[in-house]
Design an enzyme around this catalytic site. Structure first.
Site, PDB file in Angstrom:
ATOM      1  N   LYS A 188       0.861  -1.188   0.000  1.00  0.00           N
ATOM      2  CA  LYS A 188       0.000   0.000   0.000  1.00  0.00           C
ATOM      3  C   LYS A 188       0.894   1.233   0.000  1.00  0.00           C
ATOM      4  O   LYS A 188       1.713   1.424   0.896  1.00  0.00           O
ATOM      5  CB  LYS A 188      -0.903   0.046   1.234  1.00  0.00           C
ATOM      6  N   GLU A 264      10.139   0.862  10.406  1.00  0.00           N
ATOM      7  CA  GLU A 264      11.147   1.915  10.196  1.00  0.00           C
ATOM      8  C   GLU A 264      10.430   3.236  10.430  1.00  0.00           C
ATOM      9  O   GLU A 264       9.574   3.627   9.635  1.00  0.00           O
ATOM     10  CB  GLU A 264      11.689   1.859   8.758  1.00  0.00           C
ATOM     11  N   CYS A 298      13.526  11.204   7.322  1.00  0.00           N
ATOM     12  CA  CYS A 298      13.488  10.599   8.658  1.00  0.00           C
ATOM     13  C   CYS A 298      14.788  10.787   9.433  1.00  0.00           C
ATOM     14  O   CYS A 298      14.784  10.996  10.631  1.00  0.00           O
ATOM     15  CB  CYS A 298      13.192   9.113   8.526  1.00  0.00           C
ATOM     16  N   GLU A 391       9.523  15.239  16.231  1.00  0.00           N
ATOM     17  CA  GLU A 391       9.979  15.277  14.837  1.00  0.00           C
ATOM     18  C   GLU A 391       9.161  16.337  14.088  1.00  0.00           C
ATOM     19  O   GLU A 391       7.937  16.278  14.069  1.00  0.00           O
ATOM     20  CB  GLU A 391       9.753  13.903  14.201  1.00  0.00           C
TER      21      GLU A 391
HETATM   22  P1  NAD Z   1       2.560   8.081   8.206  1.00  0.00           P
HETATM   23  O1  NAD Z   1       2.864   7.214   9.359  1.00  0.00           O
HETATM   24  O2  NAD Z   1       1.513   9.104   8.344  1.00  0.00           O
HETATM   25  O3  NAD Z   1       2.129   7.184   6.945  1.00  0.00           O
HETATM   26  C1  NAD Z   1       2.969   6.173   6.457  1.00  0.00           C
HETATM   27  C2  NAD Z   1       2.119   5.101   5.795  1.00  0.00           C
HETATM   28  O4  NAD Z   1       1.349   4.447   6.803  1.00  0.00           O
HETATM   29  C3  NAD Z   1       1.129   5.651   4.777  1.00  0.00           C
HETATM   30  O5  NAD Z   1       1.040   4.762   3.688  1.00  0.00           O
HETATM   31  C4  NAD Z   1      -0.172   5.670   5.565  1.00  0.00           C
HETATM   32  O6  NAD Z   1      -1.326   5.581   4.766  1.00  0.00           O
HETATM   33  C5  NAD Z   1      -0.015   4.434   6.428  1.00  0.00           C
HETATM   34  N1  NAD Z   1      -0.820   4.415   7.652  1.00  0.00           N
HETATM   35  C6  NAD Z   1      -1.194   5.464   8.430  1.00  0.00           C
HETATM   36  N2  NAD Z   1      -1.947   5.022   9.462  1.00  0.00           N
HETATM   37  C7  NAD Z   1      -2.021   3.671   9.337  1.00  0.00           C
HETATM   38  C8  NAD Z   1      -2.678   2.647  10.083  1.00  0.00           C
HETATM   39  N3  NAD Z   1      -3.399   2.918  11.197  1.00  0.00           N
HETATM   40  N4  NAD Z   1      -2.563   1.368   9.664  1.00  0.00           N
HETATM   41  C9  NAD Z   1      -1.836   1.062   8.570  1.00  0.00           C
HETATM   42  N5  NAD Z   1      -1.228   1.994   7.804  1.00  0.00           N
HETATM   43  C10 NAD Z   1      -1.304   3.281   8.192  1.00  0.00           C
HETATM   44  O7  NAD Z   1       3.946   8.724   7.748  1.00  0.00           O
HETATM   45  P2  NAD Z   1       4.207   9.726   6.552  1.00  0.00           P
HETATM   46  O8  NAD Z   1       3.704  11.071   6.939  1.00  0.00           O
HETATM   47  O9  NAD Z   1       3.747   9.121   5.284  1.00  0.00           O
HETATM   48  O10 NAD Z   1       5.812   9.724   6.507  1.00  0.00           O
HETATM   49  C11 NAD Z   1       6.592  10.493   7.341  1.00  0.00           C
HETATM   50  C12 NAD Z   1       7.119   9.656   8.493  1.00  0.00           C
HETATM   51  O11 NAD Z   1       7.834   8.543   7.977  1.00  0.00           O
HETATM   52  C13 NAD Z   1       8.109  10.410   9.353  1.00  0.00           C
HETATM   53  O12 NAD Z   1       7.852  10.147  10.698  1.00  0.00           O
HETATM   54  C14 NAD Z   1       9.457   9.842   8.930  1.00  0.00           C
HETATM   55  O13 NAD Z   1      10.446   9.959   9.902  1.00  0.00           O
HETATM   56  C15 NAD Z   1       9.100   8.427   8.637  1.00  0.00           C
HETATM   57  N6  NAD Z   1      10.071   7.790   7.748  1.00  0.00           N
HETATM   58  C16 NAD Z   1      10.934   6.876   8.290  1.00  0.00           C
HETATM   59  C17 NAD Z   1      11.901   6.283   7.493  1.00  0.00           C
HETATM   60  C18 NAD Z   1      12.859   5.263   8.057  1.00  0.00           C
HETATM   61  O14 NAD Z   1      13.535   4.597   7.276  1.00  0.00           O
HETATM   62  N7  NAD Z   1      12.961   5.123   9.364  1.00  0.00           N
HETATM   63  C19 NAD Z   1      11.988   6.620   6.139  1.00  0.00           C
HETATM   64  C20 NAD Z   1      11.087   7.549   5.620  1.00  0.00           C
HETATM   65  C21 NAD Z   1      10.131   8.131   6.440  1.00  0.00           C
END
Ligand code: NAD
Length: 489
Positions: A188, A264, A298, A391
């Site tokens: 997804k 992650e 991130c 963050e």
């Molecule tokens: P997010 O957590 O809002 O969304 C990430 C994904 O999770 C999306 O596809 C979203 O639709 C899905 N999602 C949200 N709620 C969910 C649920 N209850 N059940 C299942 N799926 C769900 O994050 P974002 O805003 O898309 O991305 C930014 C975040 O990602 C930041 O916190 C960043 O640090 C982190 N990030 C981490 C890494 C890493 O390698 N550690 C890399 C890139 C981004």
């Protein structure tokens, strides 16, 4: 962008003749069962780019069912046979760089000048394609009367959930190792940036994956994401995103079938600069780390600790490097500072800047307009301030002064996150004391994020992660263990 070739169906600037918006299930593009769509708007100009079909619970269940059906025959193939479509997909990703860069620019504002995601994703598909034969167990003669061994076998159906900031890189880091080890995948994408994942789905047909092996859904977390997290036929889930959503996924996994979980998540990464460091290099590298992708990274070093004796000089060099931006339309090849990904992200960062202005000293920037946020520096930030603890995910950094090595290490570690940390010094003993003492999944010495190593583990300590990604880590993460005991008659 300017150096890439236009591909058939695209104009010279990468704009495709048609944008794919349907779900990719069982090797075919289909509309969602309830015909629901959501809009993708260009950040800052708010033009509608595409109406994308939103996967319903029914669509998500169907994707898992076809993946389950396709898995046994995919797992029966040799790693060489499985690697063939992965390698073809890598080549196709490279060929379609212009279009992929365009799609990311109009969805989440990534400047085309800094678009390398298709190349990085292609490299990951190639590396994992070659790593298939490393998937094997061990044997043991340590039990008298027995020849024992372990087998490594695929889980079955793996779910992958990715964020919007570097979508194709994240996709490749999950899909390639899951597939080469004989799993099938339902991915997804993020509701903010689904278009490059759908383009990859199109290319996967040309690459020759059997139907059902790779399925790609667009949609929100609360329906398709939550359905995957709690699905009884999904045996492993790999997630990249916020710590908040990671917690919900871990809970759903525990409350359904105890599926294996790789998370992650977010970061608040420190960089510590000592007086003996090459200050020009440190300033340039730390500024790039927090400016690239408008700080929506991130592992960006969002907290910088500088030794008191070099505070003034480093700040001058840092502010100069951080201010060197060409802000504007991400499709313009000279732009290196695009808008925030969408209005929600823009408003979130603005709120943090307002909170910073109330609790600390604004040393650079602080302005934001029409979706863009200026590179912003706060100093004199209390260690317990909101902008120090949470963050922000924008081009906003806190610069603080330290007096002793112990103080620097204590402050660097005073966070619930632990994704990446950096130290700049020429003293090898001090560098190694920090390498040992910093509580983070990756430590950079005289370098900082986004520098990582292909063959090293990547992931977070503390609330930044569970499990690891990386060449050998990801192969292992998508394989079950089985011990086989053979008693010799
Ligand atoms: P997010 O957590 O809002 O969304 C990430 C994904 O999770 C999306 O596809 C979203 O639709 C899905 N999602 C949200 N709620 C969910 C649920 N209850 N059940 C299942 N799926 C769900 O994050 P974002 O805003 O898309 O991305 C930014 C975040 O990602 C930041 O916190 C960043 O640090 C982190 N990030 C981490 C890494 C890493 O390698 N550690 C890399 C890139 C981004």
């Amino acid at each position: 962008m300017t150096s890439t070739q236009a591909t058939p169906g695209t104009s010279v600037d990468g704009k495709p003749a048609n944008i794919e918006t349907r779900l990719f299930i069982n090797g075919e593009f289909v509309e969602s069962s309830d015909k629901k769509t959501f809009g993708i708007y260009t950040p800052s100009s708010h033009e509608l780019v595409a109406e994308v079909f939103e996967a319903s619970v029914e669509d998500t269940n169907r994707a898992v069912a076809v993946a389950k059906n396709a898995q046994p025959s995919w797992a029966e193939l040799s790693p060489t046979q499985r690697s063939a479509p992965l390698k073809r997909l890598a080549a196709l990703l490279r060929q379609h760089t212009a279009e992929l860069a365009y799609l990311e620019a109009v969805s989440m504002g990534r400047p085309v000048s800094s678009y390398a995601d298709s190349m990085i994703a292609a490299q990951k598909f190639e590396l994992f394609a070659e790593a298939g034969y490393t998937a094997k167990g061990v044997s043991s003669l340590n039990t008298p009367g027995f020849v024992n061994m372990t087998l490594r076998q695929p889980f079955g159906v793996v779910a992958a959930i990715i964020p919007w900031n570097v979508p194709l890189v994240t996709l490749a880091g999950k899909v390639a190792p899951a597939l080469i080890t004989g799993n099938t995948v339902v991915l997804k994408s993020s509701e903010k940036a689904p278009l490059t994942s759908l383009k990859l789905a199109q290319l996967s047909i040309e690459a020759g994956f059997p139907p059902g092996v790779l399925n790609i859904l667009s949609g929100h977390g609360h329906n398709s994401g939550a359905t995957l997290s709690s699905h009884m036929d999904v045996r492993a889930i790999s997630f990249t995103g916020s710590t908040r959503a990671g917690g919900l996924i871990q809970t759903a996994a525990a409350q359904s079938n105890m599926k294996n979980v790789i998370l992650e998540m977010g970061g608040k990464s420190p960089a510590v600069i000592f007086e003996d460091a090459d200050l020009e290099s440190a300033a340039r590298k730390t500024a790039k780390s927090i400016q690239w992708n408008s700080g929506q990274v991130c592992m960006a070093n969002s907290r910088i600790y500088i030794q008191d004796t070099i505070a003034e000089r480093f700040s001058r060099l840092f502010n100069a490097a951080f201010s060197e931006i060409h802000q504007g339309n991400p499709l313009n090849p000279i732009t290196n500072h695009g808008p925030m990904a969408d209005d929600i992200q823009f408003e979130t960062v603005r709120r943090y800047i307002a909170s910073g202005k109330a609790s600390a000293k604004l040393a650079l920037g602080g302005d934001s307009k029409d979706g863009f946020v200026e590179p912003t520096v706060f100093t004199d930030v209390p260690e317990d301030a909101k902008i120090m603890k949470e963050e922000i995910f924008g081009p906003v950094v806190n610069i603080s002064i330290f007096h002793t090595e112990e103080e620097a290490l204590t402050k660097a570690n005073d966070t619930e996150y632990g994704l990446y940390a950096a130290v700049f010094t020429k003293d090898i003993s001090r560098a190694m004391r920090f390498a040992k003492g910093l509580e983070a999944g990756t430590v950079g010495i005289n370098c900082t994020s986004p520098v990582t190593g292909h063959d090293l583990s990547f992931g977070g300590w503390k609330s930044s992660g569970v499990g690891r990604e990386g060449l050998l880590d990801s192969i292992s993460a998508f394989l079950e263990h089985k011990s086989v005991l053979i008693e010799i008659e």
